[in-house]
Design a protein around this motif. Structure first.
Motif, short mmCIF file in Angstrom:
data_model
loop_
_atom_site.label_atom_id
_atom_site.label_comp_id
_atom_site.label_asym_id
_atom_site.label_seq_id
_atom_site.Cartn_x
_atom_site.Cartn_y
_atom_site.Cartn_z
N THR A 40 0.84 -1.19 0.00
CA THR A 40 0.00 0.00 0.00
C THR A 40 0.88 1.24 0.00
OG1 THR A 40 -0.08 0.15 2.40
CG2 THR A 40 -1.78 -1.20 1.34
N LEU A 41 0.29 2.37 -0.30
CA LEU A 41 1.02 3.62 -0.30
C LEU A 41 1.58 3.92 1.09
CD1 LEU A 41 1.94 6.08 -1.88
CD2 LEU A 41 -0.26 7.15 -1.40
N ASP A 42 0.82 3.60 2.13
CA ASP A 42 1.31 3.81 3.50
C ASP A 42 2.57 3.00 3.78
OD1 ASP A 42 -0.78 5.54 4.07
OD2 ASP A 42 -2.07 3.95 4.85
N ASN A 43 2.61 1.76 3.27
CA ASN A 43 3.81 0.92 3.45
C ASN A 43 5.00 1.53 2.75
OD1 ASN A 43 2.23 -0.89 4.84
ND2 ASN A 43 2.15 -2.39 3.21
N LEU A 44 4.79 2.04 1.54
CA LEU A 44 5.89 2.64 0.78
C LEU A 44 6.44 3.87 1.50
CD1 LEU A 44 4.57 2.40 -2.88
CD2 LEU A 44 6.50 1.17 -1.89
N ILE A 45 5.56 4.71 2.00
CA ILE A 45 5.98 5.93 2.69
C ILE A 45 6.73 5.58 3.98
CG2 ILE A 45 5.14 7.98 3.90
CD1 ILE A 45 2.89 8.07 1.76
#
Length: 50
Positions: A40-45
């Motif tokens: 997810t985008l949260d994981n990437l950030i």
């Protein structure tokens, strides 16, 4: 040796898992199911990716 490398790559580096299934009926085959966690985008950030 090749399957060992794939297993290590999937489980250790990519944090996935491998399930092996076999059929012993009239057709003999082996099935490899490779599953990865949902990215997810949260994981990437959180991991510092840009």
């Amino acid at each position: 040796m090749g399957l060992s490398l794939v297993y290590d790559l999937v489980t250790e580096l990519l944090e996935g898992n491998i399930i092996v299934g076999r059929n012993h009926g009239t057709l003999f085959y082996t099935l490899f199911h490779i599953q990865f966690a949902q990215l997810t985008l949260d994981n990437l950030i959180a991991n510092g990716a840009s």
